[in-house]
Each structure stands twice: as structure tokens, then as C-alpha cells.
Design a protein around this motif. Structure first.
Motif, mmCIF file in Angstrom:
data_model
loop_
_atom_site.group_PDB
_atom_site.id
_atom_site.type_symbol
_atom_site.label_atom_id
_atom_site.label_comp_id
_atom_site.label_asym_id
_atom_site.label_seq_id
_atom_site.Cartn_x
_atom_site.Cartn_y
_atom_site.Cartn_z
ATOM 1 N N ALA A 55 0.819 -1.211 0.000
ATOM 2 C CA ALA A 55 0.000 0.000 0.000
ATOM 3 C C ALA A 55 0.853 1.261 0.000
ATOM 4 N N PHE A 56 2.104 1.148 0.387
ATOM 5 C CA PHE A 56 2.991 2.305 0.473
ATOM 6 C C PHE A 56 4.091 2.261 -0.592
ATOM 7 N N GLU A 57 3.945 1.353 -1.561
ATOM 8 C CA GLU A 57 4.931 1.213 -2.628
ATOM 9 C C GLU A 57 4.243 1.265 -3.994
ATOM 10 N N ASP A 58 5.042 1.523 -5.008
ATOM 11 C CA ASP A 58 4.587 1.316 -6.380
ATOM 12 C C ASP A 58 4.999 -0.111 -6.740
ATOM 13 N N TYR A 59 4.228 -1.050 -6.224
ATOM 14 C CA TYR A 59 4.647 -2.452 -6.240
ATOM 15 C C TYR A 59 4.663 -3.035 -7.644
ATOM 16 N N LYS A 60 5.773 -3.704 -7.963
ATOM 17 C CA LYS A 60 5.909 -4.440 -9.206
ATOM 18 C C LYS A 60 6.273 -5.885 -8.851
ATOM 19 N N PRO A 61 5.478 -6.859 -9.286
ATOM 20 C CA PRO A 61 5.744 -8.253 -8.907
ATOM 21 C C PRO A 61 7.143 -8.722 -9.259
ATOM 22 N N TRP A 62 7.698 -8.232 -10.374
ATOM 23 C CA TRP A 62 9.034 -8.686 -10.783
ATOM 24 C C TRP A 62 10.155 -8.025 -9.968
ATOM 25 N N LEU A 63 9.830 -6.972 -9.235
ATOM 26 C CA LEU A 63 10.817 -6.330 -8.361
ATOM 27 C C LEU A 63 10.719 -6.799 -6.916
ATOM 28 N N GLY A 64 9.506 -7.203 -6.499
ATOM 29 C CA GLY A 64 9.322 -7.667 -5.132
ATOM 30 C C GLY A 64 9.084 -6.535 -4.153
ATOM 31 N N PHE A 65 8.948 -6.897 -2.885
ATOM 32 C CA PHE A 65 8.649 -5.907 -1.850
ATOM 33 C C PHE A 65 9.805 -4.950 -1.612
ATOM 34 N N PHE A 66 11.017 -5.425 -1.687
ATOM 35 C CA PHE A 66 12.168 -4.630 -1.241
ATOM 36 C C PHE A 66 12.777 -3.762 -2.339
ATOM 37 N N LYS A 67 12.447 -4.026 -3.595
ATOM 38 C CA LYS A 67 13.029 -3.243 -4.678
ATOM 39 C C LYS A 67 12.020 -2.323 -5.350
ATOM 40 N N SER A 68 10.736 -2.470 -5.012
ATOM 41 C CA SER A 68 9.724 -1.568 -5.563
ATOM 42 C C SER A 68 9.882 -0.177 -4.971
ATOM 43 N N ASP A 69 9.526 0.838 -5.738
ATOM 44 C CA ASP A 69 9.684 2.232 -5.293
ATOM 45 C C ASP A 69 8.719 2.557 -4.160
#
Length: 318
Positions: A55-69
Motif C-alpha cells: 500500500a505504500f509502494e509502487d509495487y511491481k511483482p518482478w521487483l518484489g517488496f524490497f526493490k519496488s519504489d
């Protein structure tokens, strides 16, 4: 015993087995029995909480939780800026409030009416019939309702045309009619289950109160008004206050199986909106933000409802 004597001789207090250890020795089979359910609850209810970080990221499945902006509260701002999301919140409130109010009133009335039936066999038969729909899933009931309410060949529309000469009504394609169908069908499915609580409350009324009222010349209506309803009032207050926590739960299963794009403007609710945003559009971050918003508000309402239930009806779980 020897350890206690040695400890006394050395001037040390004897070691005592803690009550916790003693209790575990007696109840360890019960703990082992509950362990699978505990593990399942951890895996499916607590581990997924970590996913709220989306909810606090621009989540991308291929980047994962820790690499998403990291975007902070951007998605929460968007929640109140988009007309669609605001309309979804209003739809949820309208449908949920109608369900709560009607779902509270109908079981009470039906319980009072059923209580007047004197023949036990008929009473149990009616109770079984109205209780049965509770056990049917909305997948089954949704298909039945779609067939019954169909514009072409639906039983309801055929009756309206044959008996009253009315034009066919697009029940599941018109927003206002869709809300009506959702509320009525939910009451039909669940009021038999809710009625059980009130029948139990009526069964607990002291018969001497009815006898005294009858001696005073009270009719059955007066007995219901001045004896039965006041006795049911505490449980009515408990049920009403606890339902406050469901203000944002309009029923995903029901609406998902009945709605279509024609009624999104008045029938789309938070849960179905989250489903479409995440699973169909792939906007996982925004969907998570909407779901988190709903969860936080629901949690606050549940806390308030339990405090109200304790204050007005002396009801508490712990």
C-alpha cells in the motif's frame, strides 16, 4: 523429596514446579490438538499482513517488496481523489446500512410471529424452511436469482406480465433495482439464522409474566409489547451494536455473483472494487491501500461497537 531436604539443609527455599508447567502436563494433548489450527491461522491470517507494505509502494511483482519504489501515502490520496473510488465507498455504506437495518428488523418480527404458532410441528417446520437458505452458497443462489429475475423468460417477470400487465424489469441491469435485489435476497438468506437468537430470548421469558399480564386483561398484542419486547431488548441492543462493525462489509460473495458492468455505478462495493483493481487491472498497490483503509475503519468500528455493547447491555467477551 530428597532435593527439598538438601535445599532446606543448605538454607535455600525448595524449588516449586510452576503452575504453568503443571497445567501443561495435564492439558498438553489439547494443545497438540489445537496446534494445526493455530499454524493455519498464522500462515493465512498473520503472515499475509506483511503484504500491506504494498500500500505504500509502487509495487511491481518482478521487483518484489524490497526493490519496488516507495511512494508513501500516494495511493491513499488517490483513493479520495478518484470519483470511482468515492462512489464505491458510498455504495458500500448504502448497501451495508440497508442490510443491517432490515436484517435486524425482519428476524425480530418473524420471531415474534413464529412464537405465536402453538403447534410444535408446524413451528419447527417453518423454522427449518426459513433457516435452510443460510447453508446455501451465493454461487448457487446467484445462479437461481439470475434465472428467476431474467428479463427474457424469468419467472418473476413472467408473473408481472401475466398478472399485472407490467413491462419486464431489468432487475440485475438497473442500479436501483440491483440494490433492492441485493438487500432483499440477503435478508431472505440470513433472517432465519438471525431469528434463532431472538427465539432463544423469547424462550427465556418467565411464563409468570404472561400470566400476570393476562390477569390484568392484556391482549396478546399488549403482552408482546409490554412483556416480550422489553425482555428481548438487551439482546437486540447487543446484536445492533455488534453489527456496527459490518458497516463496510456489503457482502463480496453475493455482489460478485450478481453484478455486472451495467450496475457498477450503484452496485460496486469496496471488496469487489479491490478484486477488480488487483486481479483484473494489476494495480496491486492501490487495491492494497483500499483494502487497508477498509480494514482500519472496520477495526475502529468493531472496537466502538463492543464498548457500546458493554455499556448499554453489559455484554463482553473477555
Amino acid at each position: 523429596m530428597s532435593h527439598q531436604l538438601e535445599a532446606a539443609a543448605a538454607g535455600r527455599p525448595p524449588k516449586k514446579t510452576s503452575s504453568l508447567v503443571k497445567g501443561l502436563k495435564k492439558t498438553w494433548p489439547l494443545h497438540v490438538l489445537i496446534l494445526p489450527g493455530f499454524i493455519i491461522a498464522i500462515i493465512f491470517h498473520y503472515v499475509p499482513i506483511f503484504g500491506l507494505i504494498m500500500a505504500f509502494e509502487d509495487y511491481k511483482p518482478w521487483l518484489g517488496f524490497f526493490k519496488s519504489d516507495w511512494v508513501g501515502l500516494k495511493h491513499f490520496h488517490s483513493l479520495f481523489m478518484f470519483d470511482e473510488s468515492v462512489q464505491v465507498i458510498w455504495n458500500t455504506l448504502i448497501i451495508a446500512v440497508l442490510k443491517i437495518v432490515c436484517g435486524l428488523f425482519v428476524p425480530i418480527v418473524f420471531a415474534l410471529l413464529l412464537n405465536e404458532v402453538r403447534k410444535t410441528g408446524i413451528k419447527r417446520g417453518i423454522q427449518t424452511l426459513v433457516y435452510l437458505p443460510h447453508f446455501l452458497s451465493w454461487v448457487i443462489l446467484g445462479g437461481i436469482l439470475i434465472d428467476l429475475l431474467s428479463v427474457k423468460g424469468g419467472l418473476v417477470n413472467r408473473m408481472l406480465m401475466d398478472l399485472f400487465g407490467a413491462k419486464p424489469i431489468f432487475f440485475l441491469g438497473d442500479g436501483d433495482w440491483f440494490r433492492f435485489v441485493v438487500v432483499v435476497s440477503d435478508i431472505w438468506k440470513e433472517f432465519g439464522f438471525g431469528m434463532i437468537v431472538y427465539l432463544a430470548a423469547i424462550a427465556g421469558v418467565n411464563p409468570s409474566l404472561y400470566e400476570a399480564a393476562e390477569v390484568d386483561g392484556a391482549t396478546r398484542w399488549k403482552q408482546t409489547l409490554h412483556v416480550t419486547l422489553p425482555t428481548m431488548l438487551p439482546i437486540i441492543i447487543v446484536v445492533a451494536t455488534l453489527q456496527l462493525g459490518n458497516v463496510l462489509n456489503a457482502g463480496f460473495d453475493q455482489i460478485f455473483n450478481l453484478y455486472n458492468p451495467l450496475v457498477y455505478s450503484k452496485g460496486d462495493v469496496i471488496d469487489t472494487f479491490v478484486y477488480r483493481s488487483a486481479m483484473l487491472k494489476g494495480d496491486f498497490s492501490f487495491a492494497t491501500a483500499v483494502g487497508l483503509f477498509k480494514s482500519v475503519i472496520s477495526f475502529v468500528l468493531i472496537v466502538i461497537s463492543y464498548r457500546m455493547a458493554y455499556k448499554f447491555a453489559n455484554y463482553r467477551i473477555f
